[in-house]
Design a protein around this motif. Structure first.
Motif, PDB file in Angstrom:
ATOM      1  N   LEU A 229       0.826  -1.202   0.000  1.00  0.00           N
ATOM      2  CA  LEU A 229       0.000   0.000   0.000  1.00  0.00           C
ATOM      3  C   LEU A 229       0.861   1.254   0.000  1.00  0.00           C
ATOM      4  CD1 LEU A 229      -2.741   1.523   0.416  1.00  0.00           C
ATOM      5  CD2 LEU A 229      -2.316   1.281   2.858  1.00  0.00           C
ATOM      6  N   ILE A 230       1.834   1.296   0.879  1.00  0.00           N
ATOM      7  CA  ILE A 230       2.655   2.491   1.039  1.00  0.00           C
ATOM      8  C   ILE A 230       3.498   2.767  -0.201  1.00  0.00           C
ATOM      9  CG2 ILE A 230       4.549   3.488   2.377  1.00  0.00           C
ATOM     10  CD1 ILE A 230       3.324   1.864   4.792  1.00  0.00           C
ATOM     11  N   VAL A 231       4.162   1.752  -0.700  1.00  0.00           N
ATOM     12  CA  VAL A 231       5.054   1.949  -1.851  1.00  0.00           C
ATOM     13  C   VAL A 231       4.268   2.232  -3.127  1.00  0.00           C
ATOM     14  CG1 VAL A 231       6.749   0.819  -3.344  1.00  0.00           C
ATOM     15  CG2 VAL A 231       6.928   0.598  -0.865  1.00  0.00           C
ATOM     16  N   ILE A 232       3.287   1.401  -3.426  1.00  0.00           N
ATOM     17  CA  ILE A 232       2.565   1.560  -4.696  1.00  0.00           C
ATOM     18  C   ILE A 232       1.720   2.820  -4.691  1.00  0.00           C
ATOM     19  CG2 ILE A 232       0.832   0.543  -6.219  1.00  0.00           C
ATOM     20  CD1 ILE A 232       1.987  -2.218  -5.383  1.00  0.00           C
ATOM     21  N   CYS A 233       0.981   3.058  -3.618  1.00  0.00           N
ATOM     22  CA  CYS A 233       0.164   4.280  -3.578  1.00  0.00           C
ATOM     23  C   CYS A 233       1.036   5.532  -3.523  1.00  0.00           C
ATOM     24  CB  CYS A 233      -0.805   4.241  -2.404  1.00  0.00           C
ATOM     25  SG  CYS A 233      -2.319   3.356  -2.774  1.00  0.00           S
ATOM     26  N   GLY A 234       2.191   5.446  -2.875  1.00  0.00           N
ATOM     27  CA  GLY A 234       3.107   6.583  -2.881  1.00  0.00           C
ATOM     28  C   GLY A 234       3.585   6.911  -4.286  1.00  0.00           C
ATOM     29  N   LEU A 235       3.934   5.878  -5.040  1.00  0.00           N
ATOM     30  CA  LEU A 235       4.389   6.093  -6.419  1.00  0.00           C
ATOM     31  C   LEU A 235       3.248   6.529  -7.335  1.00  0.00           C
ATOM     32  CD1 LEU A 235       6.857   3.089  -6.792  1.00  0.00           C
ATOM     33  CD2 LEU A 235       7.425   5.516  -6.614  1.00  0.00           C
ATOM     34  N   VAL A 236       2.075   5.950  -7.143  1.00  0.00           N
ATOM     35  CA  VAL A 236       0.934   6.343  -7.969  1.00  0.00           C
ATOM     36  C   VAL A 236       0.527   7.779  -7.657  1.00  0.00           C
ATOM     37  CG1 VAL A 236      -1.500   5.860  -8.457  1.00  0.00           C
ATOM     38  CG2 VAL A 236       0.132   3.989  -8.359  1.00  0.00           C
ATOM     39  N   TRP A 237       0.633   8.191  -6.379  1.00  0.00           N
ATOM     40  CA  TRP A 237       0.340   9.590  -6.037  1.00  0.00           C
ATOM     41  C   TRP A 237       1.290  10.524  -6.772  1.00  0.00           C
ATOM     42  CZ3 TRP A 237      -3.373  12.533  -4.651  1.00  0.00           C
ATOM     43  CH2 TRP A 237      -3.113  13.845  -4.250  1.00  0.00           C
ATOM     44  N   LEU A 238       2.537  10.146  -6.842  1.00  0.00           N
ATOM     45  CA  LEU A 238       3.519  10.944  -7.575  1.00  0.00           C
ATOM     46  C   LEU A 238       3.052  11.125  -9.026  1.00  0.00           C
ATOM     47  CD1 LEU A 238       7.271  10.656  -7.133  1.00  0.00           C
ATOM     48  CD2 LEU A 238       6.383  10.711  -9.428  1.00  0.00           C
ATOM     49  N   GLY A 239       2.596  10.038  -9.637  1.00  0.00           N
ATOM     50  CA  GLY A 239       2.128  10.111 -11.022  1.00  0.00           C
ATOM     51  C   GLY A 239       0.832  10.890 -11.178  1.00  0.00           C
ATOM     52  N   VAL A 240      -0.145  10.603 -10.329  1.00  0.00           N
ATOM     53  CA  VAL A 240      -1.450  11.261 -10.440  1.00  0.00           C
ATOM     54  C   VAL A 240      -1.328  12.755 -10.166  1.00  0.00           C
ATOM     55  CG1 VAL A 240      -3.726  11.454  -9.340  1.00  0.00           C
ATOM     56  CG2 VAL A 240      -2.823   9.214  -9.917  1.00  0.00           C
ATOM     57  N   SER A 241      -0.676  13.108  -9.073  1.00  0.00           N
ATOM     58  CA  SER A 241      -0.558  14.532  -8.752  1.00  0.00           C
ATOM     59  C   SER A 241       0.334  15.253  -9.754  1.00  0.00           C
ATOM     60  CB  SER A 241      -0.035  14.728  -7.330  1.00  0.00           C
ATOM     61  OG  SER A 241       1.271  14.213  -7.198  1.00  0.00           O
ATOM     62  N   GLY A 242       1.329  14.559 -10.281  1.00  0.00           N
ATOM     63  CA  GLY A 242       2.172  15.161 -11.305  1.00  0.00           C
ATOM     64  C   GLY A 242       1.434  15.366 -12.612  1.00  0.00           C
ATOM     65  N   TYR A 243       0.624  14.386 -12.985  1.00  0.00           N
ATOM     66  CA  TYR A 243      -0.133  14.484 -14.234  1.00  0.00           C
ATOM     67  C   TYR A 243      -1.169  15.614 -14.168  1.00  0.00           C
ATOM     68  CZ  TYR A 243      -2.846  13.103 -18.310  1.00  0.00           C
ATOM     69  OH  TYR A 243      -3.482  13.091 -19.518  1.00  0.00           O
TER      70      TYR A 243
END
Length: 130
Positions: free
Chosen positions: A79-93
């Protein structure tokens, strides 16, 4: 399947997402204000913008970890690693959407992010199967 763990994960992801989105919205408003009150040119407010973005990206995994521990769940690495990385992508996009005055990440993207977090909350539940 531990439905309570998924529900706890969804609540934690919603709270963490709201906090990080709030940090970005407030920080970007401050960066816009700094740029408007400065004669520095094209890069005025740039430091505030960069620090706000980095703060949100660092804050998300920390909030997920703290939140899941507060609700009594352990073994949350996925949860922590994948959601952290996906947040980086979503918020960046969607960074331009957040940066607008009154702007935000589109609701369908936020719902998809929370659903991903709810699913990932059940991974590594610590229960061993025989």
């Amino acid at each position: 399947m531990d439905y309570l763990r998924h529900a706890k994960g969804a609540v934690v992801v919603v709270v963490a997402t709201a906090a990080c989105h709030g940090v970005m919205s407030g920080g970007y408003a401050g960066a816009r204000d700094a740029a408007a009150g400065s004669d520095a040119g094209a890069f005025s407010g740039g430091i505030e913008f960069l620090l706000t973005t980095l703060a949100s990206w660092v804050l998300m995994p920390v909030l997920l970890w703290v939140g899941m521990n507060l609700v009594g769940e352990t073994d949350n690495a996925a949860l922590i690693v994948i959601c952290g990385l996906v947040w980086l992508g979503v918020s960046g996009y969607f960074i331009d959407d957040i940066d607008r005055s009154g702007g935000h990440i589109p609701i369908p993207a936020l719902v998809a992010y929370v659903l991903l977090g709810a699913v990932l909350a059940g991974v590594g539940s610590g229960e061993e199967s025989d």
